[in-house]
Design a protein around this motif. Structure first.
Motif, PDB file in Angstrom:
ATOM      1  N   ASN A  34      -0.055 -22.963  17.605  1.00 17.35           N
ATOM      2  CA  ASN A  34      -0.127 -23.734  16.374  1.00 17.35           C
ATOM      3  C   ASN A  34      -1.185 -23.153  15.442  1.00 17.35           C
ATOM      4  O   ASN A  34      -1.981 -22.304  15.842  1.00 17.35           O
ATOM      5  CB  ASN A  34      -0.403 -25.214  16.663  1.00 17.35           C
ATOM      6  CG  ASN A  34      -1.696 -25.411  17.436  1.00 17.35           C
ATOM      7  OD1 ASN A  34      -2.784 -25.147  16.918  1.00 17.35           O
ATOM      8  ND2 ASN A  34      -1.595 -25.870  18.682  1.00 17.35           N
ATOM      9  N   GLU A  35      -1.183 -23.620  14.205  1.00 11.51           N
ATOM     10  CA  GLU A  35      -2.085 -23.078  13.187  1.00 11.51           C
ATOM     11  C   GLU A  35      -3.559 -23.278  13.547  1.00 11.51           C
ATOM     12  O   GLU A  35      -4.402 -22.467  13.173  1.00 11.51           O
ATOM     13  CB  GLU A  35      -1.808 -23.726  11.827  1.00 11.51           C
ATOM     14  CG  GLU A  35      -0.575 -23.196  11.131  1.00 11.51           C
ATOM     15  CD  GLU A  35      -0.472 -23.686   9.694  1.00 11.51           C
ATOM     16  OE1 GLU A  35      -1.474 -24.179   9.149  1.00 11.51           O
ATOM     17  OE2 GLU A  35       0.621 -23.565   9.109  1.00 11.51           O
ATOM     18  N   HIS A 124       7.390 -23.769  15.755  1.00 12.07           N
ATOM     19  CA  HIS A 124       6.019 -24.178  16.065  1.00 12.07           C
ATOM     20  C   HIS A 124       5.434 -25.139  15.025  1.00 12.07           C
ATOM     21  O   HIS A 124       4.258 -25.500  15.110  1.00 12.07           O
ATOM     22  CB  HIS A 124       5.136 -22.942  16.194  1.00 12.07           C
ATOM     23  CG  HIS A 124       5.644 -21.956  17.199  1.00 12.07           C
ATOM     24  ND1 HIS A 124       5.576 -22.172  18.562  1.00 12.07           N
ATOM     25  CD2 HIS A 124       6.294 -20.774  17.029  1.00 12.07           C
ATOM     26  CE1 HIS A 124       6.132 -21.155  19.196  1.00 12.07           C
ATOM     27  NE2 HIS A 124       6.572 -20.292  18.295  1.00 12.07           N
ATOM     28  N   ASN A 126       5.169 -28.852  13.002  1.00 13.01           N
ATOM     29  CA  ASN A 126       5.327 -30.262  13.344  1.00 13.01           C
ATOM     30  C   ASN A 126       5.897 -31.024  12.148  1.00 13.01           C
ATOM     31  O   ASN A 126       6.139 -30.442  11.080  1.00 13.01           O
ATOM     32  CB  ASN A 126       3.996 -30.862  13.815  1.00 13.01           C
ATOM     33  CG  ASN A 126       2.893 -30.667  12.782  1.00 13.01           C
ATOM     34  OD1 ASN A 126       3.083 -30.930  11.593  1.00 13.01           O
ATOM     35  ND2 ASN A 126       1.715 -30.234  13.223  1.00 13.01           N
ATOM     36  N   LEU A 320       1.310 -18.031  11.136  1.00 10.02           N
ATOM     37  CA  LEU A 320       1.732 -18.630  12.406  1.00 10.02           C
ATOM     38  C   LEU A 320       2.911 -17.865  12.988  1.00 10.02           C
ATOM     39  O   LEU A 320       2.954 -17.578  14.196  1.00 10.02           O
ATOM     40  CB  LEU A 320       2.094 -20.099  12.189  1.00 10.02           C
ATOM     41  CG  LEU A 320       2.562 -20.874  13.421  1.00 10.02           C
ATOM     42  CD1 LEU A 320       1.472 -20.896  14.489  1.00 10.02           C
ATOM     43  CD2 LEU A 320       2.958 -22.301  13.044  1.00 10.02           C
TER      44      LEU A 320
END
Length: 336
Positions: A34-35, A124, A126, A320
């Motif tokens: 994730n970032e 990846h 949200n 990302l």
């Protein structure tokens, strides 16, 4: 100690760099990243550096100087990447990957198209990173398509196999533009007087919105020019009727094009719109003709009506996605 790799997302205006953790994976294991895991993310103004090598060294000796110099790198860039010689479409940088790799001392260096990175970011993201426009639900395991206007118009797709994601890296943004209405035919006629060939990017990008506005003013007898930011701001504020017409045409054209992409890719996993332009007027976009035109495919309307469409509003999706590709390549030695 966690090994870090160098990642980048290099566009026509900014060159974004970061360090990404390299996770240890086994065949068939799904990557989770994730970032928040990205380190020392920094945006450099590309115009301030004569070469990409200078920009890389400025990052490594500046924001990333507290960390060990990375051995592996994946860099997303806004142009074709299938040759050793790379020449950016919307920037002055031109270089050979082999020479850059030697100059930077990297063990491995891979350039991917910027939309390759965006496609690999999608799994990846949200819910907060996406704004849904219209109906439909993604079908897990089916292809996804990522496109969208920015400085230019990119397009990539992601398919899924038992050994992991497979990226289709394309230059579909440069395919021929197909007008749908009489007004769009007139806009095309205007652009054909200026260009021997009119691609989708000539209308679906920052310059595309400007082209639409200029064409409309020409057709109304007094040709004018405004920046994309000026046009969209005036349209949203309803302070200029021609700007309003231009933005309405723009959103509708994006819809027709995106629907064609969904048909071509079979994007039952969803159609994702990235780029820096549409998030600036997302409320307007949601109320525009975009989704109606996306679904207006005559006998194939039923096929696209179930495909969900999203606008990507993540902060660093290109970085990302580059981190995801970096992990795949280091773990499975995919340095072709």
């Amino acid at each position: 100690m966690q090994e870090l790799g160098l990642i980048a997302d290099i566009g026509g205006t900014n060159a974004r760099f970061a360090l990404a953790p390299i996770h240890q994976l086994v065949a068939g294991q799904e990557l989770v990243i994730n970032e928040a895991e990205l380190i020392a993310a920094t945006a450099l103004n590309g115009a301030e550096y004569a070469t990409i090598g200078e920009a890389i060294e400025a990052y490594l000796s500046g924001p990333a100087k507290a960390y060990a110099r990375p051995a592996h790198a994946v860099m997303a860039i806004a142009c074709p990447t299938d040759q050793d010689q790379i020449r950016m479409t919307n920037h002055t940088w031109a270089f050979k990957v082999s020479e850059l790799k030697a100059a930077t001392g990297l063990t491995s260096l891979k350039f991917i198209n910027d939309y390759n990175a965006l496609a690999n970011a999608i799994p990846h993201l949200n819910e907060a990173d996406l704004i849904k426009v219209g109906p439909g639900d993604p079908v897990k395991g089916k292809p996804i398509a990522v496109t969208g206007p920015g400085t230019g118009l990119g397009l990539a797709a992601l398919a899924f196999s038992a050994v992991g994601p497979v990226t289709l890296e394309t230059e579909g943004g440069h395919a021929h533009y197909a007008p749908t209405t009489e007004a769009e035919i007139e806009i095309l006629r205007f652009l054909l007087k200026k260009h021997p060939r009119v691609s989708n990017e000539r209308l679906i990008s920052g310059m595309g919105l400007e082209n639409i506005y200029t064409a409309l003013t020409h057709l109304q007898g007094a040709e004018k020019s405004l920046s994309a930011a000026q046009i969209s701001a005036a349209a949203v504020a309803q302070s200029d009727p021609v700007c309003a017409q231009a933005l309405a045409h723009f959103c509708a054209i994006v819809g027709s094009y995106a629907g064609d992409v969904a048909l071509t890719i079979g994007a039952k996993g969803g159609l994702y719109i990235a780029g820096g332009i549409i998030p600036r007027f997302i409320d307007y976009f949601q109320q525009s003709e975009f989704r109606a035109r996306f679904e207006a495919k005559a006998r194939l309307s039923g096929f696209v009506a179930t495909i969900p469409t999203y606008v990507v509003v993540a902060k660093q999706p290109g970085l990302l996605g580059s981190a995801a590709v970096l992990n795949q390549r280091v773990n499975f030695n995919l340095w072709d």
